[in-house]
Design an enzyme around this catalytic site. Structure first.
Site, PDB file in Angstrom:
ATOM      1  N   LYS A 141       5.884  -7.048 -10.242  1.00  0.00           N
ATOM      2  CA  LYS A 141       6.505  -5.728 -10.388  1.00  0.00           C
ATOM      3  C   LYS A 141       7.877  -5.863 -11.050  1.00  0.00           C
ATOM      4  CE  LYS A 141       3.321  -3.125  -8.548  1.00  0.00           C
ATOM      5  NZ  LYS A 141       2.545  -2.169  -9.388  1.00  0.00           N
ATOM      6  N   ASN A 151     -10.907  -1.671  -6.594  1.00  0.00           N
ATOM      7  CA  ASN A 151     -10.349  -1.344  -5.280  1.00  0.00           C
ATOM      8  C   ASN A 151     -10.412   0.163  -5.050  1.00  0.00           C
ATOM      9  OD1 ASN A 151      -9.149  -1.795  -2.811  1.00  0.00           O
ATOM     10  ND2 ASN A 151      -7.059  -1.623  -3.614  1.00  0.00           N
ATOM     11  N   TYR A 192      -5.892   4.975  -4.359  1.00  0.00           N
ATOM     12  CA  TYR A 192      -5.234   5.785  -3.318  1.00  0.00           C
ATOM     13  C   TYR A 192      -4.103   6.644  -3.904  1.00  0.00           C
ATOM     14  CZ  TYR A 192      -2.330   6.602   0.891  1.00  0.00           C
ATOM     15  OH  TYR A 192      -1.564   7.159   1.903  1.00  0.00           O
ATOM     16  N   TYR A 227       3.270 -10.910  -5.901  1.00  0.00           N
ATOM     17  CA  TYR A 227       3.054  -9.475  -6.146  1.00  0.00           C
ATOM     18  C   TYR A 227       4.383  -8.827  -6.545  1.00  0.00           C
ATOM     19  CZ  TYR A 227       3.095  -4.546  -5.017  1.00  0.00           C
ATOM     20  OH  TYR A 227       3.292  -3.188  -5.067  1.00  0.00           O
ATOM     21  N   PHE A 267      -0.817   2.719 -12.702  1.00  0.00           N
ATOM     22  CA  PHE A 267      -0.954   2.289 -11.294  1.00  0.00           C
ATOM     23  C   PHE A 267      -1.772   0.998 -11.193  1.00  0.00           C
ATOM     24  CE2 PHE A 267       0.709   5.877  -9.062  1.00  0.00           C
ATOM     25  CZ  PHE A 267       0.362   7.022  -9.764  1.00  0.00           C
ATOM     26  N   SER A 326       7.718  -1.015  -7.030  1.00  0.00           N
ATOM     27  CA  SER A 326       7.688  -1.138  -5.573  1.00  0.00           C
ATOM     28  C   SER A 326       9.056  -1.498  -5.031  1.00  0.00           C
ATOM     29  CB  SER A 326       6.686  -2.237  -5.181  1.00  0.00           C
ATOM     30  OG  SER A 326       6.865  -2.599  -3.835  1.00  0.00           O
ATOM     31  N   ASN A 373      -2.046  -3.017   6.094  1.00  0.00           N
ATOM     32  CA  ASN A 373      -0.908  -2.123   6.299  1.00  0.00           C
ATOM     33  C   ASN A 373      -1.009  -1.389   7.640  1.00  0.00           C
ATOM     34  OD1 ASN A 373      -1.102  -1.514   2.821  1.00  0.00           O
ATOM     35  ND2 ASN A 373       0.459  -2.720   3.831  1.00  0.00           N
ATOM     36  N   THR A 397       9.542  -3.598  -3.054  1.00  0.00           N
ATOM     37  CA  THR A 397       9.540  -5.062  -2.878  1.00  0.00           C
ATOM     38  C   THR A 397      10.484  -5.745  -3.857  1.00  0.00           C
ATOM     39  OG1 THR A 397       7.231  -4.863  -2.247  1.00  0.00           O
ATOM     40  CG2 THR A 397       8.004  -7.071  -2.764  1.00  0.00           C
TER      41      THR A 397
HETATM   42  C1  WQD Z   1       4.886  -2.029   7.813  1.00  0.00           C
HETATM   43  C2  WQD Z   1       5.477  -2.494   9.136  1.00  0.00           C
HETATM   44  C3  WQD Z   1       4.942  -4.766   9.672  1.00  0.00           C
HETATM   45  C4  WQD Z   1       0.624  -4.084  10.172  1.00  0.00           C
HETATM   46  C5  WQD Z   1       3.671  -3.441   2.080  1.00  0.00           C
HETATM   47  C6  WQD Z   1       3.987  -4.153   0.821  1.00  0.00           C
HETATM   48  C7  WQD Z   1       4.809  -3.273  -0.062  1.00  0.00           C
HETATM   49  C8  WQD Z   1       4.089  -1.963  -0.277  1.00  0.00           C
HETATM   50  C9  WQD Z   1       3.713  -1.302   1.040  1.00  0.00           C
HETATM   51  C10 WQD Z   1       3.057  -2.087  -2.418  1.00  0.00           C
HETATM   52  C11 WQD Z   1       6.049  -3.907   9.071  1.00  0.00           C
HETATM   53  C12 WQD Z   1       4.313  -3.815  10.681  1.00  0.00           C
HETATM   54  C13 WQD Z   1       1.975  -3.901   9.924  1.00  0.00           C
HETATM   55  C14 WQD Z   1       0.195  -4.430  11.476  1.00  0.00           C
HETATM   56  C15 WQD Z   1       2.479  -4.382  12.216  1.00  0.00           C
HETATM   57  N1  WQD Z   1       2.949  -2.164  -1.082  1.00  0.00           N
HETATM   58  N2  WQD Z   1       2.877  -4.046  10.928  1.00  0.00           N
HETATM   59  N3  WQD Z   1       1.140  -4.569  12.460  1.00  0.00           N
HETATM   60  O1  WQD Z   1       4.731  -4.838   4.594  1.00  0.00           O
HETATM   61  O2  WQD Z   1       6.319  -2.844   4.734  1.00  0.00           O
HETATM   62  O3  WQD Z   1       4.872  -3.133   2.740  1.00  0.00           O
HETATM   63  O4  WQD Z   1       2.965  -2.263   1.792  1.00  0.00           O
HETATM   64  O5  WQD Z   1       3.985  -1.771  -3.096  1.00  0.00           O
HETATM   65  O6  WQD Z   1       4.999  -3.933  -1.301  1.00  0.00           O
HETATM   66  O7  WQD Z   1       4.754  -5.278   1.154  1.00  0.00           O
HETATM   67  O8  WQD Z   1       3.841  -2.485   4.880  1.00  0.00           O
HETATM   68  O9  WQD Z   1       2.292  -1.414   6.435  1.00  0.00           O
HETATM   69  O10 WQD Z   1       2.075  -3.907   6.023  1.00  0.00           O
HETATM   70  O11 WQD Z   1       3.998  -3.056   7.361  1.00  0.00           O
HETATM   71  O12 WQD Z   1       3.310  -4.508  13.125  1.00  0.00           O
HETATM   72  O13 WQD Z   1      -1.033  -4.631  11.775  1.00  0.00           O
HETATM   73  O14 WQD Z   1       4.436  -2.531  10.109  1.00  0.00           O
HETATM   74  O15 WQD Z   1       5.465  -5.926  10.319  1.00  0.00           O
HETATM   75  O16 WQD Z   1       7.199  -3.951   9.895  1.00  0.00           O
HETATM   76  P1  WQD Z   1       5.015  -3.419   4.312  1.00  0.00           P
HETATM   77  P2  WQD Z   1       2.956  -2.725   6.178  1.00  0.00           P
END
Ligand code: WQD
Length: 339
Positions: free
Chosen positions: A152, A35, A11, A148, A80, A124, A198, A126
């Site tokens: 990083k 992936n 992506y 994860y 990546f 990230s 996500n 994170t």
């Molecule tokens: C975003 C918000 C959820 C899904 C992750 C990884 C991070 C990075 C990006 C790699 C949060 C809410 C989500 C759903 C929801 N990846 N949500 N219902 O967790 O912030 O980050 O992806 O680097 O490392 O942790 O992204 O899109 O999962 O969540 O309410 O079905 O949306 O609670 O507040 P996140 P996310």
């Protein structure tokens, strides 16, 4: 410059390859397609009307990586390739440590052997852990909540130590926030396997009717409307940030947040998607998702100051471009998404 892009069929990698080629660089992609799809390589070439060299290899394979460095005069690496699902990393920590750490070591060993001096690493947000927002590059990192995030943080430390031991080796550590959206052509975009973890890819599946409704993970956070706040960044802004980091790379280790500097809540993103695309996205509020933090967004002044880079695309554009890609490219059978 001749740039090796690991995970370049994925992506963020594919969008970065487009930005690199548009900036006049040449690209070699190494991707094991675990992936991503080979067709993405063809799409990149079609988009920019330029040739791309592609190796279907695993970048933890030292011999396979050496073949590429032996055959090409590589000026820099953008790394990546790696596993990236937070939840999965809790279930399979060994897979994550083996894949994400060994790949960084194999690539930096090859850089040393062939005197490749530029290394841009896909890190990230994170790694900040549950620090106070907005996250600043100079902050002390707190333990992350998952393997994860640890891979990083560890990769950042490995690259930092290598750069300290060899001043000629320049490193840029790019800490992403929440990449969303797709290239405006609608040709390349995010293709999660199975039910998306996500937010944005889940929203597009609900908009398409493949999923009944969005589950909002908690509305009792200390935020504007109680739902989680994140710094969503358009994937093309992110891609252009990589080109800026590569082209401005100087000796030593440089850390940059790549985000918009603005927080958007889950409900604000849902409303923006509905407004941008004129589609309703039904949702229900459920309990919090384990491991989530309330707010995560960046202080992005350093990238602007040192790289001359800022995110240009707003949340509405992110919603337009995500939906355009989903409409044009994805007929996922509802049976595959049984929620
Ligand atoms: C975003 C918000 C959820 C899904 C992750 C990884 C991070 C990075 C990006 C790699 C949060 C809410 C989500 C759903 C929801 N990846 N949500 N219902 O967790 O912030 O980050 O992806 O680097 O490392 O942790 O992204 O899109 O999962 O969540 O309410 O079905 O949306 O609670 O507040 P996140 P996310």
């Amino acid at each position: 410059m001749n740039i090796l892009v690991t995970g370049g069929a994925g992506y963020i990698g594919s969008h970065t390859c487009v930005a690199l080629l548009e900036a006049g660089h040449s690209v070699i992609i190494a991707d094991n397609l675990s992936n991503s799809k080979r067709e993405n390589v063809e799409k990149i070439m079609r988009l920019v009307d330029k040739e791309v060299t592609f190796y279907e290899i695993d970048v933890t394979d030292e011999e396979a990586v050496d073949v590429i460095f032996r055959n090409y005069n590589i000026d820099g690496v953008i790394h990546f390739a790696g596993h990236k699902a937070v939840g999965e990393s809790v279930e399979k920590p060994l897979d994550y440590y083996c894949n994400n750490i060994v790949s960084t070591i194999v690539l930096t060993k090859a850089c040393k052997k062939y005197d490749v001096r530029r290394f841009v690493f896909s890190s990230s947000a994170t790694v900040y852990g549950d620090n106070t927002v907005p996250f600043v590059e100079s902050m002390n990192l707190l333990p992350t909540t998952n393997p994860y995030g640890e891979t990083k943080a560890m990769s950042e430390r490995i690259l930092t130590d290598i750069a300290k031991s060899n001043p000629a080796f320049s490193v840029s550590l790019l800490r992403y926030f929440n990449p969303v959206g797709a290239h405006e052509s609608g040709l390349i975009g995010e293709v999660p396997s199975g039910i998306p973890n996500n937010l944005m890819p889940y929203v597009t599946q609900v908009a398409k009717g493949n999923l009944k409704k969005l589950q909002v993970f908690g509305n009792d956070y200390p935020t504007v409307d109680g739902t989680g706040v994140r710094d969503y960044i358009h994937v093309m802004d992110l891609a252009e940030g990589h080109v800026a980091a590569l082209e401005n790379l100087t000796e030593g280790v440089h850390i940059y947040n790549l985000g918009t500097g603005k927080g958007t809540s889950v409900l604000e993103l849902v409303n923006a998607f509905e407004e941008a695309n004129g589609i309703e996205v039904p949702y229900e509020v459920v309990g919090r998702r384990p491991g989530d933090i309330a707010s995560c967004y960046a202080d992005v002044s350093k990238a602007e100051r040192e790289l001359g880079w800022t995110a240009k695309r707003d949340v509405i554009s992110m919603c337009w471009d995500a939906w355009r890609f989903e409409k044009n490219n994805f007929l996922r059978l509802p049976t595959m998404l049984n929620r």
